[in-house]
Design a protein around this motif. Structure first.
Motif, PDB file in Angstrom:
ATOM      1  N   LYS A   5      68.425  27.267  22.649  1.00 25.12           N
ATOM      2  CA  LYS A   5      67.048  27.065  23.079  1.00 25.12           C
ATOM      3  C   LYS A   5      66.090  27.256  21.922  1.00 25.12           C
ATOM      4  O   LYS A   5      66.381  27.973  20.961  1.00 25.12           O
ATOM      5  N   SER A   7      61.510  27.134  21.497  1.00 21.91           N
ATOM      6  CA  SER A   7      60.246  27.010  22.214  1.00 21.91           C
ATOM      7  C   SER A   7      59.354  25.963  21.560  1.00 21.91           C
ATOM      8  O   SER A   7      59.157  25.991  20.338  1.00 21.91           O
ATOM      9  N   ASP A   9      56.360  26.089  21.919  1.00 23.27           N
ATOM     10  CA  ASP A   9      55.197  26.874  21.510  1.00 23.27           C
ATOM     11  C   ASP A   9      55.350  27.404  20.086  1.00 23.27           C
ATOM     12  O   ASP A   9      54.377  27.857  19.485  1.00 23.27           O
TER      13      ASP A   9
END
Length: 117
Positions: A5, A7, A9
């Protein structure tokens, strides 16, 4: 291999251009981008100067989170996409934000090379 994973962001790269940006994360098997296009964004005005060509040559597989976009294909067909829509845009199109809401979409087929010279 286990779960991987990243992000959006904290993206690996952000490609900015007039009226928008694309945040990009690269995973082992896919590159995912989050497109944020401001009202007034249009591919032929804001991205074409970076990549050239008569129309967008990038294919997109996307999911729209917010806002609306009008897509005009080179063959004359047109479609509008909005929140909750999953869409495949083949190469050969222009597109622009409709209305005064920011357009936000996730793209997992076009992000690797979108808006790169």
């Amino acid at each position: 291999m286990g779960v991987e994973k990243k992000s959006l962001d904290k993206p690996d790269e952000v490609r900015g251009f007039d009226h928008g940006e694309l945040a990009v994360v690269e995973l082992s098997s896919v590159t995912v981008g989050r497109a944020v296009f401001q009202p007034g964004w249009r591919w032929s005005q804001d991205v074409k100067p970076i990549v050239g060509g008569d129309s967008c040559r990038q294919a997109h597989t996307m999911y729209v989170l917010q806002g609306r976009m009008h897509v005009a294909m080179d063959d004359g067909t047109e479609e509008e996409i909005g929140p909750g829509d999953a869409a495949v845009l083949p190469p050969g199109h222009d597109a622009w934000v409709v209305g005064d809401q920011v357009f936000i979409a996730l793209d997992w087929s076009g992000a690797a090379t979108y808006a790169k010279p």
